[in-house]
Every structure is written in structure tokens, then in C-alpha cells.
Design an enzyme around this catalytic site. Structure first.
Site, PDB file in Angstrom:
ATOM      1  NE  ARG A  35      -3.954  -1.968   1.892  1.00 35.09           N
ATOM      2  CZ  ARG A  35      -4.820  -2.659   2.984  1.00 35.09           C
ATOM      3  NH1 ARG A  35      -4.484  -2.216   4.297  1.00 35.09           N
ATOM      4  NH2 ARG A  35      -5.934  -3.363   2.632  1.00 35.09           N
ATOM      5  CE  LYS A 218     -20.594 -17.558   6.434  1.00 38.29           C
ATOM      6  NZ  LYS A 218     -20.652 -16.813   7.697  1.00 38.29           N
ATOM      7  N   GLY A 374     -10.715  -9.310  -1.447  1.00 41.66           N
ATOM      8  CA  GLY A 374     -10.387 -10.251  -0.512  1.00 41.66           C
ATOM      9  C   GLY A 374      -9.380 -11.013  -1.129  1.00 41.66           C
ATOM     10  N   GLY A 397     -13.126  -4.083   0.678  1.00 42.34           N
ATOM     11  CA  GLY A 397     -14.731  -3.554   0.850  1.00 42.34           C
ATOM     12  C   GLY A 397     -14.976  -2.626   0.004  1.00 42.34           C
TER      13      GLY A 397
END
Ligand code: AMP
Length: 416
Positions: A35, A218, A374, A397
């Protein structure tokens, strides 16, 4: 809208929101400086064009000032990459003198913004048994003091650059509220520009056919993305643990595979919507199943809708990868989010690895491939494919919310 390449930085102070939320070990050594490296081109550009820099970021999730979360630990790494010395302001709200004294070419790093609750605008230290009234009052109070906090940050500089895509989905002081103090002098940095361009290329005007590969654990966490992408894709490949909720929704036998029973109706709605829109939704016909959730478990390939009792689907089977290959090779735009199996376990990483390899192969032939969100990013990095696909998104996110079609506060604040 301003652009970092054309804006006149000469003699100006730029306050830049970067994402320096890097992992540190117990001795405060940086264990992954991706980063920091990502933000360097933006910072260098301002300096090259005669400006000075006030750099701000968060690090971790502190509840107040804490040595462990101090940005002073990363000063020398920034100096190393920028090639100039970096001053440090130990309190982001008490940097007036240091900011005022900055000369062109100089750099000041502010201490972790999240040492103040005002950065996020969320109350801290509320008693667990606080009443709703007390919670409401505390929230109103921090929102009120957030205005002064933001104005103070803004007072240090002449222009504002947001280059922190990783926090673009948060309406925080430094990521969005501050922009209104610079109505004519706000812009994206290169990280933000790169992310927005890559994702828009997929969402707005993809070369067709366009395929979305959605894996991971999920259905519930991906539902917004699937729904948004059904309107845009020609093909959707579902992988990972999500498969079994879909299979069960269609009456298949899934053994003890991961399944969200409360998402069965959602899964049915997804299948119906895909059919109605003419989107081909595929998850292949076979899986690698295991008799325990362990790398050392026994393994066998079984039909995806006929998994024996006591066995669970853990990875895409070779035949499923072959089925995906035909779709991938015919696509012109591919978005990949989420692993095809439990890739953290070596024995169940083959499907995810094969997917990465297939994306690398079609990228070399001119297909635009975007990997984001992710664990699929972790997978391509870990497997060494990061520079073999067209773009790897850095914002977990933020990327997911963007893919859901949500307008991110950090982007909106610059655009409006
Ligand atoms: P997500 O954060 O939703 O992208 O999910 C990533 C996680 O999904 C990883 O930790 C994978 O190990 C997990 N995962 C992928 N496939 C499966 C599966 N078949 N069963 C259980 N977990 C899975």
C-alpha cells in the site's frame, strides 16, 4: 474535474489521504508495504510539480492514541521510496506550525487519524449498558465535533487529493467530508483513478462476452454483487462454498458442505433472475469433496449435486475447471471475485490455481481481466499471478461495494 497530471501544484500544499494501513509485526516492522508503494507515484507527482505534501492515513483500528498504531513506524519506509526526508506530526490536530512551514518539495506525515473518534465520526467509550438516548446524544456530539476536526485538517492545505481506494466506501472526515473544503481544488490520486477506471471498464462498457467468476464462502455476502452483475454479464461462474446453497436450492444432495439455509430462497431468486435475463449461470458438474474440513482429509471427486453424507465440497474438480475453460476462453471481459475452493489448504487449492492460470492465459491473448476483493486477490498474489492479469484491485470492501453498484462516498465527494 481536476486531474493530478494537469493541476498546478507550484507553491501549493496538498493534503493527501492515502491508505498506509500496512501490517506491522510485534517489533513494528512492516511485513507488507504494497500500500505504501502504491501511493508513491501520486506523492512524487505533487513534489515534482513544485508542491509540498501533508500526508494522512489511518492504521489499524485504534480506540485512541496507541504506540502500536502509530504511523511513526512507517516514516523511514516512505522516505526510502520518496527519496526525501519526511517530517512527522505526532498529533494530526496540532500540526499547524509544521504545515505552515512546509516548503515546496517537503513532506509532512500526520499521526494516525483514527486516534481521534472524529475521523470515523463514531462515538467511543460508551458504557455497554448505555441507553438509546445516550447513544444518540454521543453520536450527535461526535458528528458535531467532526466538523471542526475536518476543517482543521483542511486548514493545513490548498488542495486535497484522495488516493485511498481501500477506504473509499467510508464517509469519514479524511475520505469524504474534507472534500467540501476544496470545491475547486480536489482530485483523485493515481491509485483511485486506476481502480475506478478498471472497475468502470467492467461495469459500464465491457467488451463482450463478459463473464463474472464469483467464489468465496457465502451467498449472503455476495448477493448484492450477484444481483448487480446479472444485469451486466453474459456468463456467471459460481465457485467456492456458495455453490452448495445453490445446489440445495435446486434439490441437490450436498452432504455436509457449507450451506446457508436461510439463503435458499435468495438462491432460488438468483437462479430465476439469471434465467429470465438469459445469463448463463454455471457451477460445473463435479467437485472435489473431503471427509473433513482439513488439508489431510480423504478426497474424492463426486457429482456436485450428489455429495455423500459426511463429505463436503472443498474445491472445483478438474472437469469443472474444463467446463469453465470454454467459457473463459470465449470471454472478452472477466471479473473474478472470490476463490474457487478452500485455497488456504494446499490440497484444495488446485481449482483456484487453475482459474488464476486460465485468467493469465486469456489476458495474454487480449482479454481484460480484473481480479478484486479480498481472498481472490490474496490467491493471485500468493500464487504469483498478480502481474499476469490486467488489474488487481487493492480495495477489498470498497471494491465489493462498487461492484454492488453503490456510489462510494470517497468517489462521490470528489466528483460532485
Ligand atoms: P469470501 O471472503 O466470501 O471471498 O470467502 C473466502 C473464503 O471462502 C476462503 O477462506 C475460502 O477458504 C472459503 N471457501 C471457498 N470454498 C469453500 C468451500 N467449498 N467450503 C468452505 N469454504 C470455502
Amino acid at each position: 474535474m481536476n486531474c493530478i497530471d494537469t493541476y498546478d501544484f507550484a507553491g501549493k500544499k496538498a493534503i493527501v489521504r492515502v491508505d498506509f494501513n500496512v501490517p506491522l509485526d510485534e517489533n513494528f516492522n512492516i511485513t507488507d508495504d504494497t500500500r505504501i508503494r502504491a501511493a508513491i507515484p501520486t506523492l512524487k507527482k505533487v513534489l515534482e510539480r513544485g508542491g509540498s505534501l501533508i500526508v494522512m492515513s489511518h492504521l489499524g483500528k485504534p480506540k485512541g492514541p496507541a504506540e502500536k498504531f502509530s504511523l511513526k513506524h512507517i516514516v523511514s519506509r516512505i522516505e526510502q521510496y520518496l527519496g526525501v526526508s519526511v517530517q512527522f506530526a505526532p498529533d494530526c490536530q496540532k500540526a499547524d506550525e509544521q504545515a505552515a512551514a512546509l516548503k515546496p518539495g517537503e513532506v509532512l506525515l500526520l499521526e494516525n487519524l483514527r486516534f481521534y473518534a472524529e475521523e470515523e465520526g463514531k462515538p467511543r467509550g460508551l458504557a455497554e449498558d448505555a441507553s438509546d438516548e445516550e447513544k444518540k446524544a454521543a453520536k450527535a456530539a461526535v458528528k458535531e465535533s467532526q466538523k471542526a476536526f475536518t476543517a482543521h485538517l483542511a486548514s493545513y492545505a490548498d488542495c486535497y487529493i484522495n488516493d485511498a481506494f481501500g477506504t473509499a466506501h467510508r464517509a469519514h472526515a479524511s475520505t469524504s467530508l474534507i472534500a467540501k473544503h476544496f470545491p475547486q481544488d480536489k482530485m483523485f490520486g493515481y491509485v483511485m483513478e486506476g481502480e475506478i477506471t478498471a472497475i468502470d471498464k467492467v461495469l459500464d462498457d465491457p467488451a463482450r462476452p463478459m463473464t463474472a467468476i464469483l467464489g468465496g464462502a457465502k451467498v449472503s455476502s455476495k448477493i448484492g454483487i450477484i444481483e448487480n452483475l446479472i444485469d451486466k454479464c453474459d456468463h456467471i461462474i459460481i465457485g467456492g462454498g456458495m455453490v452448495f446453497t445453490l445446489v440445495k436450492a435446486q434439490g441437490g444432495k450436498i452432504g455436509s458442505s457449507l450451506c446457508e439455509d436461510d439463503q435458499i430462497e435468495t438462491a432460488k431468486a438468483i437462479l430465476a433472475k439469471a434465467a429470465a435475463k438469459g445469463v448463463k449461470l454455471t457451477y460445473g458438474h463435479e467437485v472435489v469433496a473431503a471427509d473433513a474440513f482439513s488439508n489431510d482429509a480423504a478426497r474424492k471427486v463426486v457429482p456436485v449435486d450428489d455429495i455423500p453424507d459426511g463429505w463436503m465440497g472443498m474445491d472445483a474438480a478438474p472437469s469443472t475447471i474444463e467446463e469453465c475453460k470454454a467459457i473463459i476462453e470465449s470471454s472478452k471481459t472477466i471479473l473474478w471475485n472470490g476463490p474457487m475452493g478452500v485455497f488456504e489448504m494446499e490440497n484444495f487449492a488446485a481449482g483456484t490455481k487453475a482459474m488464476a492460470q486460465m485468467l493469465a492465459d486469456v489476458t495474454a491473448k487480449g482479454t481484460f481481466t480484473l481480479v478484486g476483493g479480498g481472498d481472490s486477490v490474496a490467491a493471485v498474489n500468493q500464487m504469483g499471478y498478480a502481474d499476469k492479469v490486467s488489474y488487481v484491485s487493492t480495495g477489498g470492501g470498497a471494491m465489493l461495494e462498487y461492484l454492488e453498484g453503490i456510489e462510494l462516498p470517497g468517489i462521490k465527494a470528489i466528483r460532485e
